[in-house]
Design a protein around this motif. Structure first.
Motif, PDB file in Angstrom:
ATOM      1  N   HIS A 241      -1.648   4.532  -0.128  1.00  0.00           N
ATOM      2  CA  HIS A 241      -1.479   4.374  -1.568  1.00  0.00           C
ATOM      3  C   HIS A 241      -0.649   5.466  -2.219  1.00  0.00           C
ATOM      4  CE1 HIS A 241      -4.460   1.108  -1.711  1.00  0.00           C
ATOM      5  NE2 HIS A 241      -5.005   1.766  -0.709  1.00  0.00           N
TER       6      HIS A 241
ATOM      7  N   GLU B 262     -11.625   5.449  -7.876  1.00  0.00           N
ATOM      8  CA  GLU B 262     -11.983   4.479  -6.836  1.00  0.00           C
ATOM      9  C   GLU B 262     -13.492   4.471  -6.573  1.00  0.00           C
ATOM     10  OE1 GLU B 262      -8.815   6.295  -6.429  1.00  0.00           O
ATOM     11  OE2 GLU B 262      -8.322   4.360  -7.336  1.00  0.00           O
TER      12      GLU B 262
ATOM     13  N   ARG C 185      -8.381  -0.409  -3.592  1.00  0.00           N
ATOM     14  CA  ARG C 185      -7.928  -0.697  -2.230  1.00  0.00           C
ATOM     15  C   ARG C 185      -7.323  -2.096  -2.170  1.00  0.00           C
ATOM     16  NH1 ARG C 185     -12.645   0.115   1.811  1.00  0.00           N
ATOM     17  NH2 ARG C 185     -11.066   0.424   3.426  1.00  0.00           N
ATOM     18  N   ASN C 186      -6.471  -2.280  -1.158  1.00  0.00           N
ATOM     19  CA  ASN C 186      -5.868  -3.590  -0.940  1.00  0.00           C
ATOM     20  C   ASN C 186      -6.691  -4.376   0.069  1.00  0.00           C
ATOM     21  OD1 ASN C 186      -3.678  -2.773  -2.508  1.00  0.00           O
ATOM     22  ND2 ASN C 186      -2.712  -1.819  -0.727  1.00  0.00           N
ATOM     23  N   PRO C 187      -6.617  -5.723   0.026  1.00  0.00           N
ATOM     24  CA  PRO C 187      -7.319  -6.523   1.041  1.00  0.00           C
ATOM     25  C   PRO C 187      -6.944  -6.087   2.451  1.00  0.00           C
ATOM     26  CG  PRO C 187      -6.425  -7.941  -0.668  1.00  0.00           C
ATOM     27  CD  PRO C 187      -5.928  -6.555  -0.963  1.00  0.00           C
ATOM     28  N   GLN C 188      -5.659  -5.760   2.667  1.00  0.00           N
ATOM     29  CA  GLN C 188      -5.203  -5.405   4.013  1.00  0.00           C
ATOM     30  C   GLN C 188      -5.884  -4.130   4.521  1.00  0.00           C
ATOM     31  OE1 GLN C 188      -3.340  -7.798   5.345  1.00  0.00           O
ATOM     32  NE2 GLN C 188      -3.841  -6.747   7.244  1.00  0.00           N
ATOM     33  N   ASP C 189      -6.133  -3.151   3.619  1.00  0.00           N
ATOM     34  CA  ASP C 189      -6.842  -1.919   4.015  1.00  0.00           C
ATOM     35  C   ASP C 189      -8.151  -2.280   4.695  1.00  0.00           C
ATOM     36  OD1 ASP C 189      -6.276  -0.112   0.856  1.00  0.00           O
ATOM     37  OD2 ASP C 189      -4.948  -0.494   2.574  1.00  0.00           O
TER      38      ASP C 189
END
Lengths: 321, 376
Positions: A130, A175, B230-234
């Motif tokens: 990220h 997060e 976070r991304n789905p891929q993570d």
């Protein structure tokens, strides 16, 4: 500092109510002479006591600074606000209320994270995926940093949050969060979960003493009385009386004492004396009994006491002619 | 000559040595923006830094080191050709709540591509600098983060432990804890699943597992407030790694012992490579690239009078700053054992500071008061 014992008491919220209840149970009343807007008060029942009404957070700081002798505050705030608290404060006793846990919580949707080890892994990979580090929203910056250092989480940022921390992940300002939780309902409502190993601190309201305050003889004397009362209340919360129909068996009693912390106040020889005492005079009677040589004195509230006569009816009858 | 004069003269000699080696003297500000340090070294550096807030609410730090301020100065210079800088001044830190100020002198070298040779040059310059201060009885310890990482990736390890071991570089206690956990770990195959998603994926062939994982992540994302940052891929990728770890027959307890020995290699540099290969039962090809770098460094040092058996190589020796990426070293007083110099290569720092192209970088810092203390 004056000669009086200065006690910091929470000025608002549940802690204030529960602290007031505590004092009431011990036969002492918190009085605010100037009305509810006054920040000072007295304790009716012990001489030389001054009450300072402060936020729980300020109480922790004032204890550290030595400006109050004693204070009621949460263990979480002591850990968070006072560096080297073990050297500067003495935890007198937990008070049986204000229980809450400081936890690290993450979105429930992170189904690959079930324990702290997973989170360490996620934090370590986060920058690569990220371009920036993982953000933790919290007002517990000290506790959060210590927790991360313990688990070698190095690449993270803290986003200071003064309220509604649980909303930070949904709002996109962080997060994960480190926050205090009682029932877990707020976390649940915000779709957050606490992975295994992420309970950072189990907190409770404590009576805390300042090691750096100036303890005059008057302050010590007042503290002695207060702590005697508080201990009596704590014990009564934590023990029940058991009467059993069996002969005194020293071996069995010994085992119960060692294994379960049972308290055998009177032993085999002494014969306990039973008295009924007016509620408001009970402490004076306790003092008198102690002067007479008694060590352990138990006070229990009873559900009903039936006297030999029926005085209320007798006086009614008389009034009705 | 009194003490102050002796010290002043020695410092002049030191800076002259550095100037003759092509270093331009700089003096970056004592007050630096705090966020750069935290961005580079992580939130953890806050415990070691002294910070303050200016009237506009901007957080500033008293510089805890010269490396980042120097790198910032280099990146703002036009055009960016290879450059070597020297500095002398105080840095400010705190430890266990105690704030302190130490004098440092040092060098940062940017933009040169022959890395092993420049690594050796920098170490040699540090030795000449100490000599100018009157310190010649020295012992030298070297390590290599790239070699350590290569060692780890050449071994079959579950991802979680691999990550922990990578993080533990330079931290003896963390390394010991990780190895202890490995030694006590139950066999991972057939261990009960604490993770429901993982339980669903185990036993499925890879293609199907990936599809199922994607479905699970979609479902999770649809509830509540999505996946947050976070991304789905993570998540899918991590689930697949966890699935692989659980399936593999890792006997962690058995691996912990030899791994500990391997990572604990501490030998004179000329023997180190053979020692590593012997312990790891590796053929040299697994660690070929970093080993070659190490050998070229050692060759260049030998050409300049530092024999390899004078250097102590330790496989897990590392310095506490996170942004080092390769060669690292410390130089100690040969009599007292006190640390006088610390240095290393930090090739990723400039990219992380925003440079559009990678810049090779290596440097060292001298703890001046320690180095100026009269020799026994």
């Amino acid at each position: 500092m004056t000669e009086a014992l200065i006690i910091g008491v929470p000025s608002k919220g549940r802690l204030q109510e529960q602290t007031a209840d505590l004092f009431k149970r011990t036969g002492l009343s918190l009085k605010q002479p100037g009305g509810a807007r006054n920040y000072r008060g007295v304790l009716d029942g012990i001489d030389n006591v001054e009450i300072a009404f402060l936020s729980a957070s300020e109480i922790a700081k004032e204890i550290a600074a030595g400006h109050v002798h004693l204070g009621v505050t949460g263990l979480d705030l002591i850990h968070e606000k006072v560096t080297n608290w073990r050297e500067r404060c003495h935890l007198v006793t937990s008070l049986g209320f204000g229980q809450a846990n400081v936890v690290l919580a993450i979105p429930k949707s992170w189904i690959d994270v079930t324990a702290i080890e997973d989170l360490v892994d996620v934090a370590a990979r986060y920058r690569q995926a990220h371009g920036k580090s993982l953000r933790i929203a919290t007002k517990y910056t000290t506790l959060a940093r210590k927790f991360c250092a313990t688990y070698n989480i190095a690449d993270y940022r803290i986003v200071e949050s003064l309220g509604a921390t649980e909303g930070a992940p949904a709002a996109g300002s962080a997060e994960v969060i480190v926050d205090i939780t009682t029932s877990g309902a707020t976390l649940e409502a915000n779709h957050l979960k606490v992975p295994k190993g992420c309970t950072i601190l189990r907190s409770e309201a404590h009576l805390v003493a300042s090691k750096s305050a100036l303890w005059s003889p008057h302050a010590m004397a007042a503290a002695r009385v207060l702590l005697d009362r508080v201990a009596a209340d704590t014990h009564s919360r934590n023990f029940v009386e058991i009467r059993a129909d069996f002969g005194y068996d020293p071996v069995l009693i010994d085992r119960l004492v060692n294994q379960y912390g049972v308290w055998d106040p009177f032993g085999a020889e002494a014969r306990p004396m039973t008295l009924l005492c007016p509620l408001r005079h009970r402490h004076k009677v306790v003092d008198a009994l102690r002067e007479g040589g008694a060590q352990v004195v138990m006070i229990s509230k009873l559900d009903d006491i039936f006297s030999g006569d029926n005085a209320l009816f007798a006086s009614l009858e008389k009034a009705l002619g | 000559m009194n003490d102050a004069e002796r010290i002043a003269t020695a410092r002049d000699r030191l800076m002259a040595v550095l100037a003759r080696a092509g270093a331009e003297r700089i003096d970056p500000g004592i007050l630096q923006p705090a966020d750069v340090f935290v961005d580079m070294a992580g939130e953890d550096i806050r415990r070691r830094m002294l910070t303050t807030i200016d009237a506009e609410g901007q957080e500033k730090a008293l510089r805890p080191d010269f490396t980042i301020p120097t790198a910032l100065q280099y990146l703002s210079s036009q055009p960016q050709r290879p450059q070597r800088y020297a500095y002398l001044g105080p840095v400010f830190r705190q430890r266990d709540g105690v704030a302190y100020e130490v004098l440092q002198a040092g060098v940062e070298d940017f933009g040169k591509d022959d890395r092993p040779k420049v690594d050796a040059d920098i170490l040699l310059l540090a030795l000449r600098a100490l000599s100018a201060l009157g310190k010649r009885q020295l012992s030298i310890r070297i390590g290599d983060k790239a070699l350590y990482n290569t060692l780890l990736s050449s071994m079959k390890l579950p991802e979680g432990f691999r990550r922990r071991l990578t993080q533990a570089f330079g931290d003896r206690k963390a390394l010991a804890r990780c190895l202890a956990d490995m030694a006590n770990a139950p066999q991972t195959a057939n261990a009960p699943f604490e993770n429901e998603a993982l339980a669903t994926l185990s036993g499925l062939p890879e293609e199907e597992a990936r599809r199922v994982a994607a479905g699970l992540v979609d479902a999770a994302a649809a509830t509540g407030s999505g996946l947050g940052g976070r991304n789905p891929q993570d998540i899918i990728d991590r689930l697949m790694i966890l699935r692989e770890n659980a399936a593999a027959d890792h006997d962690l307890a058995k691996a912990a012992g030899p791994l500990g020995l391997l990572l604990g290699v501490s030998a004179a540099a000329d023997k180190a490579e053979r020692e590593i290969a012997r312990l790891a039962a590796l053929d040299m090809s697994a660690i070929a690239v970093p080993a070659k770098m190490l050998n070229r460094r050692l060759a260049h040092l030998a050409e300049n009078g530092i024999a390899p058996d004078h250097l102590m190589f330790e496989a897990s020796f590392g310095r506490p700053l996170d942004y080092y990426t390769g060669f690292e070293f410390e130089i100690y007083d040969g009599d007292t054992g006190e640390r006088l110099v610390g240095g290393g290569r930090y090739d990723q720092l400039c990219t992380r500071l925003g440079s559009p192209t990678p810049v090779s970088a290596v440097g060292f810092a001298i703890w001046l008061e320690a180095a100026e203390a009269p020799s026994a």
